[in-house]
Scaffold this motif. Sequence first.
Motif, PDB file in Angstrom:
ATOM      1  N   ILE A  81      16.591  26.108   2.730  1.00 11.99           N
ATOM      2  CA  ILE A  81      17.085  27.126   1.800  1.00 11.99           C
ATOM      3  C   ILE A  81      18.338  27.774   2.392  1.00 11.99           C
ATOM      4  O   ILE A  81      18.671  27.570   3.559  1.00 11.99           O
ATOM      5  N   GLY A 109      18.657  33.130   1.349  1.00 11.38           N
ATOM      6  CA  GLY A 109      17.235  32.898   1.100  1.00 11.38           C
ATOM      7  C   GLY A 109      16.395  33.133   2.336  1.00 11.38           C
ATOM      8  O   GLY A 109      15.263  33.625   2.246  1.00 11.38           O
ATOM      9  N   GLU A 148      13.516  35.882   1.863  1.00  7.94           N
ATOM     10  CA  GLU A 148      12.119  35.449   1.818  1.00  7.94           C
ATOM     11  C   GLU A 148      11.160  36.484   2.417  1.00  7.94           C
ATOM     12  O   GLU A 148      10.123  36.805   1.806  1.00  7.94           O
ATOM     13  N   ARG A 199      19.307  40.232  -2.908  1.00  6.63           N
ATOM     14  CA  ARG A 199      20.583  39.602  -2.558  1.00  6.63           C
ATOM     15  C   ARG A 199      21.521  40.601  -1.882  1.00  6.63           C
ATOM     16  O   ARG A 199      22.217  40.266  -0.923  1.00  6.63           O
TER      17      ARG A 199
END
Length: 261
Positions: free
Chosen positions: A109, A113, A117, A131
Amino acid sequence: MAPSAEQPLLTVEGLTKRFGARTACRDIGFSLWPGEVLGVVGESGSGKTTLLGCIAGHVTPTEGQVWYETREGDRIDLASLSEAERRRRLGNDMGFVHQNPRDGLRLDISAGGNIGEPLMRAGMRHYGTIRSLAAEWLGRVEIDAARIDENPRRFSGGMQQRLQIARNLVTKPRLVLMDEPTGGLDVSVQARLLDLVRQLVADLGLAVILVTHDLGVARLLAHRLMVMQDGRIVETGLTDQVLDDPHEPYTQLLVSSVLPI
């Protein structure tokens, strides 16, 4: 009941780990306080990595307890918990920085990410917020936020290590375990990473257990030092005291075997 700053965050009692006839750790005991960095040093095979593994839950101790004071003020024995129970009780309260950053990253990823996560595991669901925080943390570890959608395989080793640190710290854990975090990096990259880690530890008030064979790294980051030999603690004290005036013959040999720090 909220945790008390007057109580240790972590207390290890009588920790022993045997692998068949070999004893890797023998009757280890110490406490770690909020905001403290404890360095663990010794030659290869001294037991320091096994000790870290027992605290992290990667290795099951043969004997002993690893007491941890949760955010709610409960005192739990990490050594007696299953992996699932440990994850449930600690959530994102503990981080682990591997020597090889590829062991601590998701290489399938993006960089963003990898940071996002852990936030999702902690219950965050708003994509824009996740984000934004990922971009903010890329900046904090000196990675251009424009690279948020790139795969970490395209990053240098130093950048991968900084990304792994961001992944571990984004949820603001209280305890971080570091296993040779500068190992395998060029000297100039090490220096930059050490300055970054020192600043983040101070800014976030982290408690850290730092395993390293590099006494220069220990001097720069650790408040207190624990010297291990053949699975035992042979000397402990404030870092400068241990390195400048070692009392035990093994510590004297260890210090004299490296260039002046």
